[in-house]
Scaffold this motif. Sequence first.
Motif, short mmCIF file in Angstrom:
data_model
loop_
_atom_site.label_atom_id
_atom_site.label_comp_id
_atom_site.label_asym_id
_atom_site.label_seq_id
_atom_site.Cartn_x
_atom_site.Cartn_y
_atom_site.Cartn_z
N PHE A 52 4.82 -7.65 7.78
CA PHE A 52 3.76 -6.71 8.11
C PHE A 52 3.72 -5.55 7.12
O PHE A 52 2.70 -4.86 7.01
CB PHE A 52 3.95 -6.18 9.54
N LEU A 53 4.82 -5.33 6.40
CA LEU A 53 4.88 -4.35 5.34
C LEU A 53 5.09 -5.06 4.01
O LEU A 53 5.62 -6.16 3.96
CB LEU A 53 6.02 -3.36 5.58
N ASN A 54 4.69 -4.42 2.93
CA ASN A 54 4.77 -5.01 1.60
C ASN A 54 6.13 -4.71 0.97
O ASN A 54 6.39 -3.57 0.57
CB ASN A 54 3.63 -4.44 0.73
N ASP A 55 7.00 -5.71 0.89
CA ASP A 55 8.32 -5.49 0.31
C ASP A 55 8.34 -5.75 -1.19
O ASP A 55 9.36 -5.54 -1.84
CB ASP A 55 9.39 -6.34 1.01
N ILE A 56 7.24 -6.21 -1.77
CA ILE A 56 7.17 -6.45 -3.20
C ILE A 56 6.70 -5.19 -3.92
O ILE A 56 7.33 -4.73 -4.88
CB ILE A 56 6.22 -7.62 -3.53
N LYS A 57 5.62 -4.61 -3.46
CA LYS A 57 5.02 -3.47 -4.14
C LYS A 57 5.29 -2.13 -3.45
O LYS A 57 4.98 -1.09 -4.00
CB LYS A 57 3.50 -3.68 -4.26
N GLY A 58 5.87 -2.18 -2.25
CA GLY A 58 6.14 -0.94 -1.52
C GLY A 58 5.32 -0.86 -0.25
O GLY A 58 4.22 -1.40 -0.16
N ILE A 59 5.84 -0.18 0.77
CA ILE A 59 5.22 -0.20 2.08
C ILE A 59 3.88 0.52 2.12
O ILE A 59 3.12 0.35 3.07
CB ILE A 59 6.16 0.38 3.16
N GLU A 60 3.56 1.30 1.11
CA GLU A 60 2.26 1.99 1.07
C GLU A 60 1.15 1.08 0.53
O GLU A 60 -0.02 1.48 0.54
CB GLU A 60 2.35 3.25 0.21
N GLU A 61 1.50 -0.13 0.10
CA GLU A 61 0.53 -1.04 -0.49
C GLU A 61 0.09 -2.10 0.52
O GLU A 61 0.81 -2.38 1.48
CB GLU A 61 1.13 -1.70 -1.73
N PRO A 62 -1.07 -2.74 0.31
CA PRO A 62 -1.58 -3.73 1.27
C PRO A 62 -0.70 -4.98 1.36
O PRO A 62 -0.07 -5.39 0.38
CB PRO A 62 -2.95 -4.11 0.70
N ALA A 63 -0.67 -5.57 2.55
CA ALA A 63 0.00 -6.85 2.78
C ALA A 63 -0.85 -7.63 3.79
O ALA A 63 -1.13 -7.13 4.87
CB ALA A 63 1.42 -6.65 3.32
N LEU A 64 -1.25 -8.84 3.43
CA LEU A 64 -2.10 -9.63 4.32
C LEU A 64 -1.29 -10.21 5.48
O LEU A 64 -0.11 -10.54 5.33
CB LEU A 64 -2.76 -10.77 3.55
N ASP A 65 -1.94 -10.35 6.62
CA ASP A 65 -1.32 -10.97 7.79
C ASP A 65 -1.16 -12.48 7.56
O ASP A 65 -2.09 -13.15 7.09
CB ASP A 65 -2.17 -10.73 9.02
N ALA A 66 -0.01 -13.01 7.93
CA ALA A 66 0.29 -14.42 7.65
C ALA A 66 -0.54 -15.37 8.49
O ALA A 66 -1.11 -16.35 7.98
CB ALA A 66 1.78 -14.69 7.87
N ASN A 261 13.34 -0.68 -12.88
CA ASN A 261 12.65 0.55 -12.50
C ASN A 261 13.15 0.99 -11.12
O ASN A 261 12.57 0.65 -10.10
CB ASN A 261 11.14 0.33 -12.47
N PRO A 262 14.27 1.74 -11.08
CA PRO A 262 14.84 2.13 -9.78
C PRO A 262 13.93 3.06 -8.98
O PRO A 262 14.16 3.27 -7.79
CB PRO A 262 16.14 2.84 -10.18
N ASP A 263 12.88 3.61 -9.61
CA ASP A 263 11.95 4.47 -8.89
C ASP A 263 10.79 3.69 -8.26
O ASP A 263 9.89 4.28 -7.68
CB ASP A 263 11.38 5.53 -9.84
N SER A 264 10.83 2.37 -8.39
CA SER A 264 9.77 1.54 -7.82
C SER A 264 9.65 1.76 -6.31
O SER A 264 10.65 1.95 -5.61
CB SER A 264 10.06 0.06 -8.10
N LYS A 265 8.42 1.71 -5.81
CA LYS A 265 8.19 1.89 -4.37
C LYS A 265 8.87 0.81 -3.54
O LYS A 265 9.16 1.01 -2.36
CB LYS A 265 6.69 1.88 -4.09
N ALA A 266 9.09 -0.37 -4.14
CA ALA A 266 9.66 -1.49 -3.39
C ALA A 266 11.17 -1.45 -3.29
O ALA A 266 11.76 -2.21 -2.54
CB ALA A 266 9.25 -2.81 -4.05
N TYR A 267 11.81 -0.53 -4.01
CA TYR A 267 13.27 -0.56 -4.10
C TYR A 267 13.94 -0.32 -2.75
O TYR A 267 14.94 -0.97 -2.42
CB TYR A 267 13.75 0.47 -5.12
N ALA A 268 13.38 0.58 -1.95
CA ALA A 268 13.99 0.87 -0.63
C ALA A 268 13.98 -0.37 0.25
O ALA A 268 14.97 -0.67 0.92
CB ALA A 268 13.25 2.01 0.04
N GLY A 269 12.86 -1.11 0.27
CA GLY A 269 12.79 -2.32 1.07
C GLY A 269 13.77 -3.36 0.62
O GLY A 269 14.39 -4.06 1.43
#
Length: 354
Positions: A52-66, A261-269
């Motif tokens: 439900f959240l985008n773990d590739i680009k970061g949680i602020e980015e869109p993710a389609l429902d499966a 890129n350790p500052d990537s939005k996806a790094y926390a996920g």
Amino acid sequence: MKYGYWSPLYGGWLRNIEDEYKQMPATFDYVKKVAQQAEQLGYDMTLIAELFLNDIKGIEEPALDAWSTAAAVAAVTEKLNILVAIRPGYYKPQTFGKMASNIDHISKGRLALNIVSAWWEEEARQYGGAFTAHDSRYARAEEFVNALEELFTKTPASFKGDYYEFENTYLLPKPLRNNHIPIFAGGESETGKQTISRICDSYVMHGGTIEEIEAKIKEMNGRRVELGKPDFETFGMAAYVICRDTEEEAQAELERITSMNPDSKAYAGYQDFTSKSQLNVKVSKEDYCVSNRGLRPNLVGTPEQIAKRILAYEEVGLNLLILQFSPQLEEMKIFAEKVKPLVEQLRNKKVEVK
């Protein structure tokens, strides 16, 4: 060897390439184009992951429902098999079973389920999922599959377990293939492997070396023998492909996508994933930059180099590659036109020599 691909629900696969979404937007229009092209190119299946959240680009980015995406893909394709992830902590067996059976009918029997125990605590907090200790997540998954079997095979169906309970429940229509939807799963912990051996038809793996995959296949089929069950129908592996005319060009692309890129939005996920999962290999920078250890199989190089490596995996028992590409439309076409025919040619040469 059969060939599948990951449906692009997240605006790409590369955690360090932030503008990748410009060529791979997280839209159903793009997913539809990829699915229809894949079918034309002879791909066997697609894996639709569920987050439900985008773990590739970061949680602020869109993710389609499966699951709504799966229904739509089923409606706009004719031959493509559709493997969709399902995380029991977010569903009741009754309502999910109704949805899955309906999509199975929309697809005319092309649906399969990829059971995922779930790993992302923050996502569960935001979306109300049941997130518990590792082993209990697998216990829930096993009970969920057993409850689905009751719903799919009995009318009315009743079930009472530790996590789910229902009585005299009517689920119609039933799935098309003998009241069954094929069950896939992947897992590396001891609990996970025990559970999968009991309840699944097929086993899927993160990307690994030939030696790692051979050992996993032998182990998992051995577990099936001990349980008196047949070998798994399918052994699938995730892999990211970089196919170029020269090895130098392929290595240059590899270097581009693996610059950290350790500052990537996806790094926390990703940190959440590695801390909450029981993985059996040390995570490298390549494993971070491309999801599901897609670079570990090393399908990077010229068409002939990649084809030879695919045959080596085939020889140890792998029979499904679930591939990632970027940009997806262009790169999956290159693979289908340059690598797939070469695999067949090299296989036939080996047969002739023997």
